[in-house]
Structure formats: C-alpha cells, structure tokens
Write a protein that holds these residues in place. Structure first.
Motif, short mmCIF file in Angstrom:
data_model
loop_
_atom_site.label_atom_id
_atom_site.label_comp_id
_atom_site.label_asym_id
_atom_site.label_seq_id
_atom_site.Cartn_x
_atom_site.Cartn_y
_atom_site.Cartn_z
N LYS A 1 85.35 51.77 38.60
CA LYS A 1 83.86 51.99 38.17
C LYS A 1 82.97 53.25 38.34
CE LYS A 1 82.85 48.30 40.62
NZ LYS A 1 84.09 47.92 41.14
N THR A 2 83.59 53.66 39.55
CA THR A 2 82.57 55.00 39.94
C THR A 2 83.33 56.05 38.99
OG1 THR A 2 82.38 54.20 42.19
CG2 THR A 2 81.99 56.38 41.91
N ALA A 3 84.66 55.99 38.84
CA ALA A 3 84.96 56.98 38.05
C ALA A 3 84.72 57.08 36.41
CB ALA A 3 86.58 56.91 37.99
N PHE A 4 84.53 55.71 36.09
CA PHE A 4 83.74 55.66 34.74
C PHE A 4 82.46 56.04 34.41
CE2 PHE A 4 85.29 52.77 31.14
CZ PHE A 4 86.62 52.72 31.46
N ALA B 1 72.00 56.31 20.45
CA ALA B 1 71.65 55.04 21.37
C ALA B 1 71.42 55.66 22.62
CB ALA B 1 72.92 54.42 20.92
N THR B 2 70.65 55.08 23.29
CA THR B 2 70.31 55.31 24.86
C THR B 2 70.94 54.23 25.54
OG1 THR B 2 68.05 56.47 24.09
CG2 THR B 2 68.59 55.78 26.39
N LEU B 3 71.75 54.62 26.52
CA LEU B 3 72.54 53.85 27.17
C LEU B 3 71.96 53.72 28.78
CD1 LEU B 3 76.20 53.46 26.22
CD2 LEU B 3 74.59 52.21 25.39
N THR B 4 71.77 52.72 29.32
CA THR B 4 71.43 52.81 30.79
C THR B 4 72.67 51.97 31.52
OG1 THR B 4 69.18 52.87 30.50
CG2 THR B 4 70.26 52.33 32.86
N LEU B 5 73.59 52.96 32.25
CA LEU B 5 74.75 52.51 32.81
C LEU B 5 74.39 51.94 34.27
CD1 LEU B 5 77.66 51.94 32.15
CD2 LEU B 5 78.21 54.17 33.27
N LEU B 6 74.73 50.63 34.57
CA LEU B 6 74.68 50.21 36.00
C LEU B 6 75.84 50.06 36.83
CD1 LEU B 6 71.82 47.77 34.95
CD2 LEU B 6 71.40 49.64 36.49
N ASP B 7 76.06 50.70 37.58
CA ASP B 7 77.33 50.55 38.22
C ASP B 7 77.15 49.64 39.48
OD1 ASP B 7 79.95 50.79 39.69
OD2 ASP B 7 79.77 52.83 40.27
N ILE C 1 83.48 43.99 26.78
CA ILE C 1 84.83 44.45 26.72
C ILE C 1 85.34 44.58 27.98
CG2 ILE C 1 86.38 46.66 26.02
CD1 ILE C 1 84.04 47.35 24.35
N LEU C 2 86.77 43.73 27.92
CA LEU C 2 87.60 43.83 28.91
C LEU C 2 88.60 45.06 29.06
CD1 LEU C 2 89.08 41.80 31.47
CD2 LEU C 2 90.60 41.19 29.62
N VAL C 3 88.37 45.74 30.25
CA VAL C 3 88.96 47.20 30.14
C VAL C 3 90.12 47.04 31.31
CG1 VAL C 3 88.54 49.38 30.76
CG2 VAL C 3 86.48 48.12 29.73
N GLY C 4 91.06 47.35 30.92
CA GLY C 4 92.48 47.65 31.89
C GLY C 4 92.28 49.13 32.12
N ASN C 5 91.95 49.43 33.40
CA ASN C 5 91.99 50.83 33.74
C ASN C 5 93.22 51.24 34.41
OD1 ASN C 5 90.64 53.33 33.83
ND2 ASN C 5 89.97 52.96 36.01
N LYS C 6 93.42 52.61 34.50
CA LYS C 6 94.46 53.07 35.31
C LYS C 6 95.78 53.23 34.55
CE LYS C 6 92.55 52.45 39.86
NZ LYS C 6 92.80 52.61 41.40
N PHE D 1 89.16 44.16 24.02
CA PHE D 1 90.05 44.47 24.99
C PHE D 1 90.44 46.03 24.86
CE2 PHE D 1 94.69 45.07 26.28
CZ PHE D 1 94.26 45.10 27.58
N ILE D 2 90.53 46.72 25.71
CA ILE D 2 91.14 48.28 25.72
C ILE D 2 91.72 48.53 27.03
CG2 ILE D 2 88.72 49.22 26.44
CD1 ILE D 2 89.34 51.24 24.16
N GLU D 3 92.70 49.51 27.04
CA GLU D 3 93.28 49.92 28.11
C GLU D 3 92.77 51.33 28.14
OE1 GLU D 3 97.51 49.70 29.16
OE2 GLU D 3 97.09 47.56 29.59
N THR D 4 92.23 52.01 29.44
CA THR D 4 91.93 53.26 29.77
C THR D 4 92.53 53.91 30.76
OG1 THR D 4 90.12 52.23 31.24
CG2 THR D 4 89.59 52.48 28.83
N SER D 5 92.16 55.35 31.02
CA SER D 5 92.60 56.01 32.22
C SER D 5 91.52 56.92 32.35
CB SER D 5 93.81 56.98 31.91
OG SER D 5 93.99 57.76 33.15
N ALA D 6 90.75 56.50 33.36
CA ALA D 6 89.67 57.35 33.75
C ALA D 6 90.25 58.71 34.37
CB ALA D 6 88.81 56.88 35.05
N ALA D 7 91.40 58.44 35.02
CA ALA D 7 91.90 60.01 35.63
C ALA D 7 92.01 60.91 34.63
CB ALA D 7 93.00 59.43 36.56
#
Ligand code: GDP
Length: 179
Positions: A20-23, A58-64, A120-125, A150-156
């Motif tokens: 989440k922090t990486a995002f 679009a203005t997004l306010t992101l809350l971690d 969105i369900l996010v499969g990270n790493k 659904f999406i798979e991601t890599s923040a790295a």
C-alpha cells in the motif's frame, strides 16, 4: 454531463506488507501527474493530485490505510465509509493477504451496500514469480465472486499501478454518467 476535474476519494485497503505504501508513493511521486509539482497534501497517509484519464482531468485523494491487523475496529470502519472507490490489495506471494482481502471485501459490503462503489482487487508483487502463492486465475475468480475488477501489479517494477488508478477513475465515471 461531465464536469472536468471531478474529485474522488480513493482508499487503499489490504493486509500489512502488501504494498500500500509503495502504491501511495508511486501516486505521490507521479511523473504522470498533469502539473509537475509534487503532491500538495502529501502527508504520510493522504495525498491529493490531479491526473488525466482519457483526456479528462480527475482529482484523486488517495488514502493509505492503517495497519489493518493492529488498528481499532473503529478506525477501520471510518475508512470503510470514507471512500468513493477502493483498491483492495493483496500480495501474490502471501496467501494470508489474499484471504484478508476477502474479509475486507465482506466488511466493505456491510458499509457500502450499494453495488456501484467501484472496487478493484489488486494482486501486487507480480514480479516475484517464483514466490507466487496465489495464481492469476484464483485472483480473477475471486473478483468475479466479489463483483469487482481485477488487475495484477508490481509496485517494484511500476507495472500496472497507473492502470489501476486509471481503472478506478473510469469506473467512477461510468457510475457518474449512469446516474
Ligand atoms: P504496506 O504495509 O501495505 O504499506 O506495504 P509496503 O508498501 O510497505 O511494502 C511492503 C514491502 O514489500 C516493502 O519492502 C516493499 O518494498 C515491498 N514491495 C511492495 N510492492 C512490491 C512489489 O510490487 N514487488 C516487490 N518485489 N516488492 C514490493
């Protein structure tokens, strides 16, 4: 009719350690942003910025969010009520985080019964192929059950992270335009 620069609150949910922090840092440090300034309200857990999606601002306010394991039920419920949309993260290398995402989805449904709240369900790493514990098809099947994208991601690797944010904006617009 579309008003440019609609403002939305997007909440990052997920077990501790899923990224989440990486995002949030990718979002905050975005080269993608329309103005070159860094994030204005960038505290530890909140960041507001304007992005362009499909030619429209679009203005997004992101809350971690809090550390979901340790924080109070009350804080959790606050977050559940605060978002216009949710990115529900798990790590593909951590099955427990996948189960946690299911729990969070169920809690979210209690607070957000409207089926129109974009999630969105996010499969990270997904860069950690050899440590994978949750397959792509499991993730996809879970999203079908949860009635979300659904999406798979890599923040790295900065792979698909912006696609996730853009996907959320597109869903928010679909909802807005169908009103
Ligand atoms: P949070 O607890 O959900 O905020 O998770 P963090 O963003 O702090 O990430 C936890 C750890 O996973 C950190 O060491 C990150 O560098 C690492 N991490 C996050 N996203 C990825 C990713 O996509 N791939 C890899 N290999 N590591 C990641």
């Amino acid at each position: 009719v579309a008003e440019p620069g609609s403002s939305y609150r997007v909440v990052l949910l997920g077990a501790s350690g899923v990224g989440k922090t990486a995002f949030a840092s990718i979002f905050a440090g975005a080269a993608d942003s329309m103005d070159s300034d860094d994030c204005e309200l960038c505290g530890d857990e909140m960041c507001e910025k304007m992005i362009e999606v499909d030619g429209e601002a679009a203005t997004l306010t992101l809350l971690d969010t809090w550390d979901a394991e340790t924080d109070s039920e009350w804080a959790q419920e606050c977050y559940m009520q605060t978002g216009d949309a949710y990115l529900l993260l798990y790590s593909i290398t951590d099955r427990a985080s996948f189960l946690r995402a299911s729990e969070l989805r169920i809690t979210l449904r209690r607070f957000r019964p409207a089926q129109h709240t974009p999630i969105i369900l996010v499969g990270n790493k997904c860069d950690l192929v050899r440590r994978r514990e949750v397959s792509v098809s499991e993730g996809r099947a879970c999203a079908v059950v949860f009635d979300c994208k659904f999406i798979e991601t890599s923040a790295a690797m900065q792979h698909n992270v912006w696609e996730a944010f853009h996907g959320i904006v597109r869903q928010l617009r679909l909802r807005r335009d169908s009103r």
